[in-house]
Design an enzyme around this catalytic site. Structure first.
Site, PDB file in Angstrom:
ATOM      1  N   ASP A  90       0.835  -1.206   0.000  1.00 37.09           N
ATOM      2  CA  ASP A  90       0.000   0.000   0.000  1.00 37.09           C
ATOM      3  C   ASP A  90       0.874   1.261   0.000  1.00 37.09           C
ATOM      4  OD1 ASP A  90      -2.425   1.370   0.034  1.00 37.09           O
ATOM      5  OD2 ASP A  90      -2.595   1.331   2.216  1.00 37.09           O
ATOM      6  N   LYS A 137       1.793 -15.249  -2.875  1.00 40.35           N
ATOM      7  CA  LYS A 137       2.139 -16.483  -3.612  1.00 40.35           C
ATOM      8  C   LYS A 137       3.180 -17.339  -2.895  1.00 40.35           C
ATOM      9  CE  LYS A 137       1.008 -14.638  -8.118  1.00 40.35           C
ATOM     10  NZ  LYS A 137       0.149 -15.771  -8.500  1.00 40.35           N
ATOM     11  N   ARG A 146     -10.207  10.991 -11.870  1.00 39.55           N
ATOM     12  CA  ARG A 146      -9.579  10.949 -10.537  1.00 39.55           C
ATOM     13  C   ARG A 146      -9.139   9.541 -10.166  1.00 39.55           C
ATOM     14  NH1 ARG A 146     -12.429  12.190  -5.895  1.00 39.55           N
ATOM     15  NH2 ARG A 146     -14.491  11.925  -6.784  1.00 39.55           N
ATOM     16  N   LYS A 147      -9.410   8.565 -11.022  1.00 39.36           N
ATOM     17  CA  LYS A 147      -9.085   7.167 -10.684  1.00 39.36           C
ATOM     18  C   LYS A 147      -7.731   6.768 -11.277  1.00 39.36           C
ATOM     19  CE  LYS A 147     -12.987   5.394 -12.241  1.00 39.36           C
ATOM     20  NZ  LYS A 147     -14.067   4.400 -12.487  1.00 39.36           N
TER      21      LYS A 147
END
Ligand code: 3VV
Length: 259
Positions: free
Chosen positions: A180, A204, A225-226
């Site tokens: 993140d 994994k 905005r994405k």
């Protein structure tokens, strides 16, 4: 794209407050003044020292660039850091400094999203960046580099003993935190203040505690905005893929309050 990215980094560097409060020189967005001497963060403090470690308390430490080598870094970590610093010499890559608590202008920027600015200011005065909240060598040791031309952020990461999940391996939450943080940094450099709207991770292979891994993130697509980004985590020799992730970050709308 390159011009807007360079301009964004310049703004962020000014926002994050350079030593002495000096802004970056306008013509040199990659100026080493962002990270003076970007070389070493050697200190006398023992790695793994919790009590009495000055990293937690002094304001000097709160404003110290913690993405520089320290005694807890393994040989692999140092070698990778040196490789990316070398790549940064021609300006294609940029070392991104990172602090426990140094959000002066960003704090100002964020305040517009909160109705009670005074309360928010009080909260922020005690806030620390989560991945920088553990003591040297015990938690998240990392450094990030951004490539503006390729819209990529690379994070070299060494997970310490306090990040254990299954014995001997990193906790999934710690891995998600670094994914993140890397994707978020890539997004913020690309479009400005943005938040994670969704994050999908495939774990994994387990990551051994104390090992060094490389988190490669990139912007795949921008729609208003994405911002759609993806990343993977690999071993230093690139033979093992530990995790893969896709994400959506949304640039905050100044007209919308967060609370
Ligand atoms: C030289 C030096 C440079 C230094 C550079 C260093 C820089 C580094 C600095 C700093 C790095 C920081 C790194 C930290 C990283 C950590 C980030 C986090 O952990 S964030 C915490 C977790 N996330 C939340 O708590 C968000 C909670 N969610 C929200 O607040 C809202 O949902 C938000 C803001 C994400 C969107 O809300 P709306 O009101 O602004 O926008 P709406 O209208 O709802 O959505 C906009 C579009 O996005 C889609 N969307 C929103 N959420 C979606 C979702 N979950 N899935 C799919 N689509 C979604 C919507 O459908 C809409 O799409 P349509 O425009 O209609 O096409």
């Amino acid at each position: 794209m390159l011009r807007s990215c360079v301009s964004r980094l310049r703004t962020l560097a000014v926002q994050r407050g350079l030593p002495g409060g000096a802004p970056l020189p306008a013509k040199d967005p990659w100026s080493p003044r962002v990270n003076p001497g970007a070389g070493r963060r050697e200190r006398a403090a023992k790695p793994g020292c919790v009590r009495g470690d000055p990293r937690s308390f002094s304001s000097e430490v709160m404003h110290m660039d913690l993405s520089l080598p320290n005694p807890s870094w393994s040989e692999d970590m140092r070698l990778l850091f040196d490789q990316f610093m070398k790549k940064s010499e021609d300006g294609s890559w940029k070392h991104l400094p990172s602090y426990k608590s140094k959000f002066t202008q960003e704090t100002e920027d964020i305040k517009i999203y909160f109705p009670d600015a005074k309360l928010m200011k009080e909260k922020l005065s005690q806030a620390q960046l989560f991945p920088r909240s553990l003591e040297e060598g015990l938690g998240f040791e990392y450094a990030m580099f951004h490539n503006c031309v390729e819209d990529r952020t690379v994070c070299i990461f060494q997970g310490g003993p306090y990040l254990q999940g299954v014995p001997g391996f990193l906790h999934g939450g710690a891995i998600a935190t670094m994914i993140d943080a890397t994707l978020g940094t890539c997004a913020v450099v690309a479009i400005g203040v943005a938040m994670t709207a969704s994050l999908n991770i495939s774990f994994k292979r387990p990551i051994p505690l104390g090992s060094v891994v490389v988190i490669n993130s990139q912007v795949d697509k921008v729609e208003g905005r994405k911002l759609f980004l993806s990343c993977n985590i690999r071993s230093v020799d690139e033979k093992t893929v530990y995790s893969e992730a896709t994400s959506l970050f949304v640039k905050l709308d100044p007209k919308t309050r967060l609370t």
